[in-house]
Design an enzyme around this catalytic site. Sequence first.
Site, PDB file in Angstrom:
ATOM      1  CB  SER A 188      -0.910   0.014   1.230  1.00 15.98           C
ATOM      2  OG  SER A 188      -0.151   0.050   2.430  1.00 15.98           O
ATOM      3  CE1 TYR A 189       3.669   1.357   4.193  1.00 17.74           C
ATOM      4  CE2 TYR A 189       6.007   0.984   3.874  1.00 17.74           C
ATOM      5  CZ  TYR A 189       4.913   1.029   4.708  1.00 17.74           C
ATOM      6  OH  TYR A 189       5.060   0.764   6.042  1.00 17.74           O
ATOM      7  N   GLY A 190       3.079   4.306  -1.255  1.00 11.38           N
ATOM      8  CA  GLY A 190       3.092   5.092  -2.483  1.00 11.38           C
ATOM      9  C   GLY A 190       1.727   5.712  -2.698  1.00 11.38           C
ATOM     10  CE  LYS A 214       4.180  -2.426   6.953  1.00 12.86           C
ATOM     11  NZ  LYS A 214       5.530  -2.050   6.447  1.00 12.86           N
ATOM     12  N   GLY A 240       2.889   1.368  -4.901  1.00 10.84           N
ATOM     13  CA  GLY A 240       3.844   0.306  -5.211  1.00 10.84           C
ATOM     14  C   GLY A 240       5.244   0.807  -5.505  1.00 10.84           C
TER      15      GLY A 240
END
Length: 326
Positions: A55-57, A89, A63
């Site tokens: 979920s990062y970005g 994660k 991504g």
Amino acid sequence: MVIENKLTLPAMGCGTWAWGNRLLWGYDESMDSQLQEVFTLCVENGVTLFDTGDSYGTGKLNGQSEKLLGRFAGEYRGKNAENICIATKLAAYPWRLSRNSMISACQASANRVGRSIDLVQLHWSTANYAPWQEDRLLDGLGDLVERGMVKGVGLSNFGPKRLEMAYKKFSSRGIPLTSLQVQYSLLSTYPVTELGLKEVCDRLGIQLIAYSPLALGLLTGKYENTKNLPKGIRGWLFRQLIPAIRPLMETVTAIARSREKTPAQVALNWCIVKGTMPIPGAKTVSQARENIGALGWRLDAGEVAELDRVSARLEKKMVQNIFQSR
């Protein structure tokens, strides 16, 4: 069948939440060359675990953190290359309802990284709103280990009760639970002091990982007053907390001065002495170098006791993650 734990974790890792996050951390692609230098410096100095998430970005950059880590790891040829550990994660999104959703999510992460994921983690517990969903997602994580798609499995934001349940589920399949990460710092002691997670992790042989060990930057000593604060949510939060945490920062700074260290290094070393593995973020080489300076020495018992005493007396601390279960 008992599956061997194939992962050896370092004393400290590197968090990559900021790598692709424009909203909170002001990321843009011009930072990529410096982020690669951060990656290189960390690995050369034994900081070989890089924590990321699918979920990062923000926005179109979703991504991005995984993509950057994959590129940097693929191009790195220096010392400790064989020890690089990519820990991602997988988000417990409401549309991820089956064990197969975890397999698909991990494969998508592996595609972005360009190599298999080493440590796969469930990003948060669904116990506070949909406990029935969690069971299936944990089954999917176990499937990933059994299929050899990952080397180890971990959790994030689980409390002791849910952790015990997950441990029993994995143990029944002969799968070791490698790690649990929670928000933990001098400004976020709740998971350990009130939930007693460290004792449970020690008993079960699980490595406790401390995310946000510098409290989004508050414990670096960079922000001594409410001027020159970061923009957005961080600035708003800092404005509320800076006056309240002054006694702690005075203590941290005094210890840092006597040790010829920085406040950030004292805060990170405190996490290490407490038996956790901190994963501070770094966007610049100077930040990474400062983080690395927390290794190779230890606060003494008196210093730790003083930090604990002042921290416990604070009337305000960091807000807890809403997904942290009990």
